[in-house]
Structure formats: structure tokens, C-alpha cells
Design a protein around this motif. Structure first.
Motif, PDB file in Angstrom:
ATOM      1  N   ALA A 176     -33.416  43.192 -30.503  1.00  9.60           N
ATOM      2  CA  ALA A 176     -32.289  43.541 -31.782  1.00  9.60           C
ATOM      3  C   ALA A 176     -32.544  44.402 -32.291  1.00  9.60           C
ATOM      4  CB  ALA A 176     -32.912  42.310 -33.450  1.00  9.60           C
ATOM      5  N   LYS A 177     -33.757  45.083 -32.535  1.00  8.12           N
ATOM      6  CA  LYS A 177     -34.028  46.584 -32.727  1.00  8.12           C
ATOM      7  C   LYS A 177     -32.981  47.400 -32.063  1.00  8.12           C
ATOM      8  CE  LYS A 177     -37.169  49.861 -34.097  1.00  8.12           C
ATOM      9  NZ  LYS A 177     -39.283  50.643 -34.170  1.00  8.12           N
ATOM     10  N   ASP A 178     -33.470  47.877 -30.801  1.00 10.00           N
ATOM     11  CA  ASP A 178     -32.592  48.270 -29.976  1.00 10.00           C
ATOM     12  C   ASP A 178     -31.090  48.199 -29.973  1.00 10.00           C
ATOM     13  OD1 ASP A 178     -34.986  50.138 -28.934  1.00 10.00           O
ATOM     14  OD2 ASP A 178     -34.752  48.757 -27.451  1.00 10.00           O
ATOM     15  N   LEU A 183     -26.177  50.340 -32.723  1.00  8.54           N
ATOM     16  CA  LEU A 183     -24.566  50.122 -33.868  1.00  8.54           C
ATOM     17  C   LEU A 183     -24.888  51.779 -34.025  1.00  8.54           C
ATOM     18  CD1 LEU A 183     -24.783  46.433 -34.226  1.00  8.54           C
ATOM     19  CD2 LEU A 183     -23.577  47.593 -32.604  1.00  8.54           C
ATOM     20  N   GLU A 184     -25.856  51.580 -34.873  1.00  7.05           N
ATOM     21  CA  GLU A 184     -25.480  52.984 -35.888  1.00  7.05           C
ATOM     22  C   GLU A 184     -25.437  54.283 -35.639  1.00  7.05           C
ATOM     23  OE1 GLU A 184     -28.919  54.952 -39.078  1.00  7.05           O
ATOM     24  OE2 GLU A 184     -29.452  53.554 -37.505  1.00  7.05           O
ATOM     25  N   ARG A 185     -25.744  54.424 -33.597  1.00  4.37           N
ATOM     26  CA  ARG A 185     -25.882  55.669 -33.151  1.00  4.37           C
ATOM     27  C   ARG A 185     -23.709  55.636 -33.245  1.00  4.37           C
ATOM     28  NH1 ARG A 185     -30.214  54.430 -29.698  1.00  4.37           N
ATOM     29  NH2 ARG A 185     -28.713  53.721 -28.421  1.00  4.37           N
ATOM     30  N   ILE A 186     -23.300  54.222 -32.809  1.00  7.52           N
ATOM     31  CA  ILE A 186     -21.693  54.802 -32.864  1.00  7.52           C
ATOM     32  C   ILE A 186     -21.371  55.162 -33.872  1.00  7.52           C
ATOM     33  CG2 ILE A 186     -20.414  52.812 -32.229  1.00  7.52           C
ATOM     34  CD1 ILE A 186     -21.901  51.782 -29.793  1.00  7.52           C
ATOM     35  N   ASN A 199     -24.392  46.825 -42.473  1.00 13.62           N
ATOM     36  CA  ASN A 199     -25.604  46.710 -42.141  1.00 13.62           C
ATOM     37  C   ASN A 199     -26.050  46.351 -40.712  1.00 13.62           C
ATOM     38  OD1 ASN A 199     -28.609  44.832 -42.214  1.00 13.62           O
ATOM     39  ND2 ASN A 199     -28.835  44.925 -43.867  1.00 13.62           N
ATOM     40  N   PHE A 200     -26.096  47.347 -40.172  1.00 19.20           N
ATOM     41  CA  PHE A 200     -26.084  46.907 -38.460  1.00 19.20           C
ATOM     42  C   PHE A 200     -27.400  45.312 -38.494  1.00 19.20           C
ATOM     43  CE2 PHE A 200     -26.041  51.821 -39.368  1.00 19.20           C
ATOM     44  CZ  PHE A 200     -24.501  51.321 -38.922  1.00 19.20           C
ATOM     45  N   ALA A 201     -29.138  45.375 -38.488  1.00 22.61           N
ATOM     46  CA  ALA A 201     -29.903  44.709 -38.315  1.00 22.61           C
ATOM     47  C   ALA A 201     -28.523  43.385 -38.483  1.00 22.61           C
ATOM     48  CB  ALA A 201     -30.909  45.112 -38.949  1.00 22.61           C
ATOM     49  N   ARG A 202     -28.141  43.413 -39.597  1.00 25.44           N
ATOM     50  CA  ARG A 202     -27.766  41.450 -39.586  1.00 25.44           C
ATOM     51  C   ARG A 202     -26.300  41.387 -38.948  1.00 25.44           C
ATOM     52  NH1 ARG A 202     -25.319  41.725 -45.674  1.00 25.44           N
ATOM     53  NH2 ARG A 202     -28.229  41.535 -46.008  1.00 25.44           N
ATOM     54  N   ILE A 203     -25.636  42.734 -39.122  1.00 27.25           N
ATOM     55  CA  ILE A 203     -24.837  42.112 -37.529  1.00 27.25           C
ATOM     56  C   ILE A 203     -24.894  41.327 -36.137  1.00 27.25           C
ATOM     57  CG2 ILE A 203     -23.055  43.390 -35.725  1.00 27.25           C
ATOM     58  CD1 ILE A 203     -22.510  44.848 -38.037  1.00 27.25           C
ATOM     59  N   VAL A 204     -25.764  42.592 -35.983  1.00 26.30           N
ATOM     60  CA  VAL A 204     -26.575  42.079 -34.578  1.00 26.30           C
ATOM     61  C   VAL A 204     -27.404  40.315 -34.434  1.00 26.30           C
ATOM     62  CG1 VAL A 204     -29.218  42.587 -32.729  1.00 26.30           C
ATOM     63  CG2 VAL A 204     -26.913  44.378 -33.683  1.00 26.30           C
ATOM     64  N   VAL A 211     -24.587  41.338 -27.607  1.00 20.58           N
ATOM     65  CA  VAL A 211     -24.499  42.644 -27.992  1.00 20.58           C
ATOM     66  C   VAL A 211     -23.207  43.019 -27.924  1.00 20.58           C
ATOM     67  CG1 VAL A 211     -24.728  45.437 -26.707  1.00 20.58           C
ATOM     68  CG2 VAL A 211     -27.198  44.022 -27.191  1.00 20.58           C
ATOM     69  N   ARG A 212     -22.178  42.352 -26.800  1.00 14.52           N
ATOM     70  CA  ARG A 212     -21.229  42.835 -26.474  1.00 14.52           C
ATOM     71  C   ARG A 212     -20.356  41.954 -28.495  1.00 14.52           C
ATOM     72  NH1 ARG A 212     -18.547  39.390 -21.858  1.00 14.52           N
ATOM     73  NH2 ARG A 212     -19.183  37.366 -23.403  1.00 14.52           N
ATOM     74  N   GLU A 213     -20.700  40.939 -28.797  1.00 16.06           N
ATOM     75  CA  GLU A 213     -20.261  40.842 -30.112  1.00 16.06           C
ATOM     76  C   GLU A 213     -20.966  41.224 -31.136  1.00 16.06           C
ATOM     77  OE1 GLU A 213     -20.773  36.535 -33.067  1.00 16.06           O
ATOM     78  OE2 GLU A 213     -21.299  36.785 -30.655  1.00 16.06           O
TER      79      GLU A 213
END
Length: 225
Positions: A176-178, A183-186, A199-204, A211-213
Motif C-alpha cells: 500500500a505505501k509503495d 501514484l503521487e509521483r505520477i 488521497n492516494f492512500a485511499r485510492i490504493v 496497482v492496475r485498478e
């Protein structure tokens, strides 16, 4: 090296020379074994195979979106190997036999190995499974050939079949963290200046660490940013 499995000649051929945008899942698809998020054990296995390859049979098992097919492609790139891709719906005895026969010849220029990739292999016909079992039971394995079967679970395989492959489990646990960092880098690279980040963590989390989703959801967020 054969064409990417993510490219469809039926659609790309008429559009040659045109520059169409690609999806995030393609633009940020890992090209090398080390580039994958998580998957510590599968990455170690593939890295060792690159160092000391041997004719063998592998079952990559795990949830959708964890990178089974893509890691097999990265393995082929690193060997390097000519890829023979057989989707499950085309996995008939005749198709498998033709592919196996072709592996008795030298691979395409620049490649040292053959890699047969059978996606969703648990959906293949019983006849195809038994034919492959006969190849795995043979005293003369296919020369310089790896066969990778991908599946979500192994319950539909014959026990004898499964016992003759090396099973490598793919899991989204602990990434999840990675994945959120990816997502943040993208977002930093793709989003308009000043756009409010989701919220990138929420998306994951809502994608169950797929990761694909997660990338598909991020792409929607970028469209409306």
C-alpha cells in the motif's frame, strides 16, 4: 523481441504514424524486474532465473492486477527470450503443440530463450492441460524454454500438473505505501499545475492494493483535475 502483449496490431496498424495518448497502465507499466511495486519473492525468483536460466515450468498465481503477466514479460525481456503468448481461450491442443514444436528451433534474432506465456491457464481445456502434462513428464524437455502459467487460483489444475510446476504466489499484501508513493509521483508528473491532489492512500485502499485498478482510478482523477 515480439510485439508487446499490450499492443493490438488490429488497431495499431491503420494508425501508423499517428501519435495517440496511452493509458497510465501502459505508460507506467514496469519494463524491468526491479521496477515492480512489492512482489519481493516473485522478483527474487525471476532475477535468479535471469542469472541461471534453465528449462522449467512456472505457475504465477494471485489476484488480478498484481503483475503476473507483466512480470513474465519483464522476465522475457531480461533473458532475453522470444515470447509465445497463448490466451486461455485459445489454449487448444493444436495451438499448444504448434508453439511447443516451434521451441525446438532457434529463437528469433537477439534472443537466447523461448518463453511460453499462458494467461488464465486454469481456464484451459482439460485436453490442453493433459498435453502439457505429457510434455512436462517427458525425458526430453523443450530446449531453452520456460513455460509460465498465470492464474487467479490453482483449484482447477490437475494435481499431477501442478506438482510439476514451480508455484510462485503473487500478493498485494504490504504494498500500500509503495503503491501510494507511485501514484503521487505520477500525479506530480501528469497533473496540471495547482491541481488539488486526491488521497492516494485511499485510492490504493479502495482498490484493495490492486496497482492496475489504482492507476485507472488515478487516470479518472487526472481527467477532471
Amino acid at each position: 523481441m515480439s510485439a508487446s502483449l499490450f499492443e493490438s496490431p488490429a488497431f495499431t496498424a491503420p494508425q501508423a504514424g499517428l501519435n495517440f495518448p496511452t493509458q497510465l497502465t501502459e505508460r507506467y507499466r514496469p519494463r524491468s524486474i526491479a521496477d515492480f511495486v512489492g512482489l519481493d519473492k516473485p522478483k527474487r525468483v525471476c532475477a535468479k532465473l535471469v542469472e541461471r536460466p534453465f528449462s522449467s515450468y512456472w505457475t504465477f498465481v494471485g489476484p488480478s492486477g498484481t503483475g503476473k503477466t507483466t512480470l513474465a514479460m519483464a522476465l522475457a525481456e531480461a533473458l532475453p527470450a522470444e515470447i509465445h503468448h497463448i490466451p486461455s481461450q485459445e489454449c487448444t491442443v493444436d495451438r499448444v503443440k504448434r508453439v511447443c514444436d516451434s521451441c525446438h528451433y532457434y529463437p528469433m534474432s537477439g534472443c537466447n530463450w523461448h518463453l511460453i506465456l499462458i494467461d488464465e491457464a486454469d481456464q484451459m481445456s482439460l485436453a490442453a492441460q493433459l498435453y502439457l502434462l505429457s510434455k512436462m513428464d517427458g525425458t526430453a524437455p523443450l530446449p531453452n524454454t520456460l513455460i509460465v502459467f498465470t492464474c487467479n487460483d490453482t483449484t482447477r489444475f490437475e494435481p499431477r500438473f501442478l506438482s510439476r510446476t514451480h508455484t510462485v504466489e503473487f500478493s498485494s499484501y504490504g504494498i500500500a505505501k509503495d503503491a501510494a508513493a507511485l501514484l503521487e509521483r505520477i500525479w506530480s508528473s501528469e497533473a496540471p499545475q495547482g491541481a488539488v491532489a486526491p488521497n492516494f492512500a485511499r485510492i490504493v485502499k479502495e482498490a484493495n492494493n490492486n496497482v492496475r485498478e489504482s492507476l485507472t482510478t488515478l487516470e479518472t482523477e487526472l481527467l477532471i483535475a
